[in-house]
Design a protein around this motif. Sequence first.
Motif, PDB file in Angstrom:
ATOM      1  N   THR A  98      27.249  -3.312  30.059  1.00 42.16           N
ATOM      2  CA  THR A  98      26.279  -2.263  30.350  1.00 42.16           C
ATOM      3  C   THR A  98      25.859  -2.404  31.801  1.00 42.16           C
ATOM      4  OG1 THR A  98      24.304  -3.565  29.846  1.00 42.16           O
ATOM      5  CG2 THR A  98      25.418  -2.498  27.985  1.00 42.16           C
ATOM      6  N   PRO A  99      25.219  -1.374  32.379  1.00 40.95           N
ATOM      7  CA  PRO A  99      24.750  -1.497  33.764  1.00 40.95           C
ATOM      8  C   PRO A  99      23.835  -2.689  34.009  1.00 40.95           C
ATOM      9  CG  PRO A  99      24.718   0.796  33.085  1.00 40.95           C
ATOM     10  CD  PRO A  99      25.030  -0.014  31.848  1.00 40.95           C
ATOM     11  N   THR A 100      23.083  -3.136  32.983  1.00 45.29           N
ATOM     12  CA  THR A 100      22.189  -4.278  33.181  1.00 45.29           C
ATOM     13  C   THR A 100      22.950  -5.586  33.330  1.00 45.29           C
ATOM     14  OG1 THR A 100      21.943  -4.583  30.788  1.00 45.29           O
ATOM     15  CG2 THR A 100      20.327  -3.187  31.899  1.00 45.29           C
ATOM     16  N   ASP A 101      24.247  -5.587  32.983  1.00 40.96           N
ATOM     17  CA  ASP A 101      25.045  -6.792  33.146  1.00 40.96           C
ATOM     18  C   ASP A 101      25.511  -6.969  34.582  1.00 40.96           C
ATOM     19  OD1 ASP A 101      24.834  -7.287  30.433  1.00 40.96           O
ATOM     20  OD2 ASP A 101      26.633  -6.147  29.965  1.00 40.96           O
ATOM     21  N   LEU A 102      25.424  -5.911  35.385  1.00 35.04           N
ATOM     22  CA  LEU A 102      25.758  -6.027  36.797  1.00 35.04           C
ATOM     23  C   LEU A 102      24.631  -6.736  37.524  1.00 35.04           C
ATOM     24  CD1 LEU A 102      27.181  -2.468  37.494  1.00 35.04           C
ATOM     25  CD2 LEU A 102      28.489  -4.574  37.517  1.00 35.04           C
ATOM     26  N   ASN A 103      24.968  -7.355  38.623  1.00 36.39           N
ATOM     27  CA  ASN A 103      23.955  -7.963  39.461  1.00 36.39           C
ATOM     28  C   ASN A 103      22.918  -6.908  39.853  1.00 36.39           C
ATOM     29  OD1 ASN A 103      22.687  -9.026  41.944  1.00 36.39           O
ATOM     30  ND2 ASN A 103      24.185 -10.640  41.701  1.00 36.39           N
ATOM     31  N   ALA A 104      21.690  -7.362  40.073  1.00 37.35           N
ATOM     32  CA  ALA A 104      20.622  -6.414  40.408  1.00 37.35           C
ATOM     33  C   ALA A 104      20.867  -5.691  41.723  1.00 37.35           C
ATOM     34  CB  ALA A 104      19.288  -7.141  40.468  1.00 37.35           C
ATOM     35  N   VAL A 105      21.737  -6.268  42.585  1.00 35.80           N
ATOM     36  CA  VAL A 105      22.019  -5.623  43.863  1.00 35.80           C
ATOM     37  C   VAL A 105      23.097  -4.565  43.643  1.00 35.80           C
ATOM     38  CG1 VAL A 105      22.797  -5.962  46.232  1.00 35.80           C
ATOM     39  CG2 VAL A 105      21.410  -7.707  45.091  1.00 35.80           C
ATOM     40  N   THR A 106      22.693  -3.330  43.536  1.00 34.76           N
ATOM     41  CA  THR A 106      23.614  -2.217  43.318  1.00 34.76           C
ATOM     42  C   THR A 106      23.294  -1.140  44.341  1.00 34.76           C
ATOM     43  OG1 THR A 106      23.717  -2.691  40.955  1.00 34.76           O
ATOM     44  CG2 THR A 106      24.491  -0.537  41.659  1.00 34.76           C
ATOM     45  N   ILE A 107      24.297  -0.750  45.121  1.00 32.42           N
ATOM     46  CA  ILE A 107      24.101   0.171  46.235  1.00 32.42           C
ATOM     47  C   ILE A 107      24.998   1.378  46.050  1.00 32.42           C
ATOM     48  CG2 ILE A 107      24.279   0.434  48.752  1.00 32.42           C
ATOM     49  CD1 ILE A 107      23.958  -2.654  48.889  1.00 32.42           C
ATOM     50  N   ALA A 108      24.447   2.554  46.259  1.00 25.98           N
ATOM     51  CA  ALA A 108      25.244   3.779  46.198  1.00 25.98           C
ATOM     52  C   ALA A 108      25.963   3.965  47.527  1.00 25.98           C
ATOM     53  CB  ALA A 108      24.357   4.976  45.894  1.00 25.98           C
ATOM     54  N   PRO A 109      27.284   3.967  47.531  1.00 27.00           N
ATOM     55  CA  PRO A 109      28.010   4.144  48.796  1.00 27.00           C
ATOM     56  C   PRO A 109      28.070   5.608  49.190  1.00 27.00           C
ATOM     57  CG  PRO A 109      29.559   3.942  47.003  1.00 27.00           C
ATOM     58  CD  PRO A 109      28.191   3.786  46.398  1.00 27.00           C
ATOM     59  N   PRO A 110      28.442   5.904  50.421  1.00 27.77           N
ATOM     60  CA  PRO A 110      28.674   7.304  50.784  1.00 27.77           C
ATOM     61  C   PRO A 110      29.769   7.912  49.899  1.00 27.77           C
ATOM     62  CG  PRO A 110      28.621   5.907  52.738  1.00 27.77           C
ATOM     63  CD  PRO A 110      28.638   4.989  51.564  1.00 27.77           C
ATOM     64  N   ILE A 111      29.699   9.214  49.724  1.00 29.39           N
ATOM     65  CA  ILE A 111      30.737   9.896  48.948  1.00 29.39           C
ATOM     66  C   ILE A 111      32.096   9.670  49.612  1.00 29.39           C
ATOM     67  CG2 ILE A 111      31.516  12.155  48.103  1.00 29.39           C
ATOM     68  CD1 ILE A 111      28.617  13.035  48.106  1.00 29.39           C
ATOM     69  N   PHE A 112      33.108   9.529  48.785  1.00 27.73           N
ATOM     70  CA  PHE A 112      34.488   9.337  49.245  1.00 27.73           C
ATOM     71  C   PHE A 112      34.668   8.017  50.004  1.00 27.73           C
ATOM     72  CE2 PHE A 112      34.017  14.138  49.563  1.00 27.73           C
ATOM     73  CZ  PHE A 112      34.481  14.358  48.273  1.00 27.73           C
ATOM     74  N   THR A 113      33.919   6.979  49.608  1.00 29.63           N
ATOM     75  CA  THR A 113      34.138   5.660  50.201  1.00 29.63           C
ATOM     76  C   THR A 113      35.464   5.087  49.705  1.00 29.63           C
ATOM     77  OG1 THR A 113      31.792   5.154  50.492  1.00 29.63           O
ATOM     78  CG2 THR A 113      33.288   3.283  50.312  1.00 29.63           C
ATOM     79  N   ALA A 114      36.271   4.579  50.656  1.00 29.69           N
ATOM     80  CA  ALA A 114      37.587   4.049  50.311  1.00 29.69           C
ATOM     81  C   ALA A 114      37.612   2.525  50.293  1.00 29.69           C
ATOM     82  CB  ALA A 114      38.634   4.556  51.307  1.00 29.69           C
ATOM     83  N   SER A 115      36.778   1.874  51.116  1.00 32.48           N
ATOM     84  CA  SER A 115      36.792   0.416  51.171  1.00 32.48           C
ATOM     85  C   SER A 115      35.452  -0.090  51.658  1.00 32.48           C
ATOM     86  CB  SER A 115      37.915  -0.082  52.089  1.00 32.48           C
ATOM     87  OG  SER A 115      37.672   0.310  53.432  1.00 32.48           O
TER      88      SER A 115
ATOM     89  N   SER B 117      31.529   7.452  34.374  1.00 29.33           N
ATOM     90  CA  SER B 117      30.634   7.574  35.518  1.00 29.33           C
ATOM     91  C   SER B 117      31.136   8.664  36.457  1.00 29.33           C
ATOM     92  CB  SER B 117      30.531   6.253  36.263  1.00 29.33           C
ATOM     93  OG  SER B 117      29.729   6.376  37.414  1.00 29.33           O
ATOM     94  N   VAL B 118      30.207   9.399  37.050  1.00 31.67           N
ATOM     95  CA  VAL B 118      30.589  10.485  37.954  1.00 31.67           C
ATOM     96  C   VAL B 118      30.662  10.023  39.400  1.00 31.67           C
ATOM     97  CG1 VAL B 118      29.642  12.250  36.441  1.00 31.67           C
ATOM     98  CG2 VAL B 118      28.168  11.215  38.178  1.00 31.67           C
ATOM     99  N   SER B 119      30.202   8.811  39.703  1.00 31.17           N
ATOM    100  CA  SER B 119      30.221   8.343  41.089  1.00 31.17           C
ATOM    101  C   SER B 119      30.419   6.837  41.120  1.00 31.17           C
ATOM    102  CB  SER B 119      28.921   8.716  41.811  1.00 31.17           C
ATOM    103  OG  SER B 119      27.808   8.135  41.164  1.00 31.17           O
ATOM    104  N   SER B 120      30.916   6.345  42.249  1.00 29.17           N
ATOM    105  CA  SER B 120      31.134   4.912  42.429  1.00 29.17           C
ATOM    106  C   SER B 120      29.850   4.223  42.875  1.00 29.17           C
ATOM    107  CB  SER B 120      32.222   4.676  43.479  1.00 29.17           C
ATOM    108  OG  SER B 120      33.474   5.143  43.033  1.00 29.17           O
TER     109      SER B 120
END
Length: 632
Positions: A569-586, A552-555
């Motif tokens: 696979t990605p479908t095994d993750l919970n449906a709630v998936t959020i793209a964080p800001p770049i360089f998120t540490a916590s 993966s290229v991003s968190s």
Amino acid sequence: MIARRLHSPMPRRRALLIALAAPLLTALVAGCVDLPTNSGVIKDTSQPTSNGGEAVRIWPAAHGPSSTDSPLAVLEGFLQTAASDEPDPDAAQQYLSGHARASWDPDTVIVFSSESSANPVSGQPDEFEIKAVEVGQVDPGGRYTPTTQPKQESYFFHVAGDSKTGYHIDEVPPGFGIPLTQEAFRSYYTPYSVYYVDGQPGTNSMIPDPVYLRAALVDQDAAARLAGIVLAGAPSQYDGVAQAAVTGLHLANVTITQAEVAQVTIKPQNFCLPTSHVSCDRLAEELLATFVGVSSISSVDIYDQALGPQMRLGHADNVQDVLAKYHVTLNASKPTRTADFYFIEPPGAKNDPNAGHVMAKLGARTLAIPSQVGPSTMKYGQLALGVDGSTRQPVLALTDVNGANLYLGTPGSAEVPALVYSGAGIKSLSWDVFGHLWFIATVSGQPTLFRVDTNVNGAAQKQSVIVELPPGDGAIQQVSVAADGRRVALVYADAVGALALSVGVELNTGSQLYLNLADGSTQPILDGWATIGDVEWNSSQTLAILGAEQGSVSSTIAEVYTDGSPVFTPTDLNAVTIAPPIFTASIAWSGSGGLLAAYQDASSGSLQIATYSPSLGNWQNPIPGISPSYSF
């Protein structure tokens, strides 16, 4: 011909927490086993599921085996009937004879991630092979057990008979049950949390253990199954940790009245007495928490079978009060509001005098306000907000800017914070609601797990935690403890250097703390990930992770299945998936669903904390800061 399965029996895996169902897809036989045209598979075109997917239902074959069915048709008919979304064991057993009829287990679900068509074995036309990747099993009690190191295996079925008398399956793979893909299993089965009270003296919490029941069960049948599981006691991995509020009871029946009262009748064992309701009231609370997923139940009454309904032995009628009393938070996967949180003022201009000071963002206030913790000369690098176990007052765990000293301080107080640990590499601070602070520090070059107990008079007590990882695995990276203080999520390097995430049960012998992830009862929830930057309990039931899979290229920020079903696979993750800001540490979650991300701004390089807006689907209101932590 003896049916065989080429992989060894699976070790037992603890199951934790509830998972949201994935979109309804196809079952094993519908997706990949070649079925005859009269197989009875009916697709409900564009039938929506609860989360927006399209449904494909699997119906039993229209008839049992007949003399005109080929051996392959008999096998396909059995697989289809066994895997139908309203299974009928008697109908499926019509395809079986001899040893197969005795050994097939219709109460066990075999969960696959991928599978092949059924094909005759070369040179043996009466034997058929299916190649599949088994990822787990669900036992008759509804508990999920994942496969250790799943890989493609061969499953063999033997068909006996002839074209005149007809064919039957006389050998099935050992332990074979109802075959479903992972997606179909999540669609056909409803997850529930069965609650057990913490047996540790001085605590008042419940520990949820997830189980799965068929979605087709009516509420009364589901409640009876759940009540029976509660009364049977906690599973083996909770020995000495959690238990039913009253032991030794047996279920007679459960009825649900029009007033939404679950009347739970127990067989007389003289454990619940009319003169003492304390234990049975607690059992009623345990059952009410367990019945949260049963929509027609709003209260619980307990009766003794011998005494009848005129003598009520236990009662609970307010689920929100019960959950609050036992420190249980339900899944808050979609953030709803911003709660109070604390953070640290980051470095700004050169020699910034405010850098390293504690700040507070209270409710809907636009601006954060300074919160003095210790003398103004003290500067901090990390914090985590918890509750002191003896005073029940808010307490901040703080490290200095070098991560060498760990303090406990009072928000808003100039009193010098108490030094509880000195060393190196202190990180990953995590509290439970009972005043236990968990953290990682470097000792002799190795990350080591510690716990600080504030449930004592005088100085807080620090203990090291013995962590048993699977053989060959490497150093621990992150720790996060559930509110109940017993379930601990741990990130560590696996045998090849990638990252894994497991959940273990803390065992306290009085003189030593143990966290065992090596005995097969707690296989990784995530394995082989490139990065796992942070992990947080989003509620009593789910884990939120910040990380990236291999390649993966991003968190992403996502919730994972803590019941033991692994992520492939990605479908095994919970449906709630959020793209964080770049360089998120916590990241940080609150019990009300607030979500924060601490990151470095890509353009200015400044350290920021942003709040996620679920309605707009974006991050808003960035403020300068690091190490955010919500209050309980």
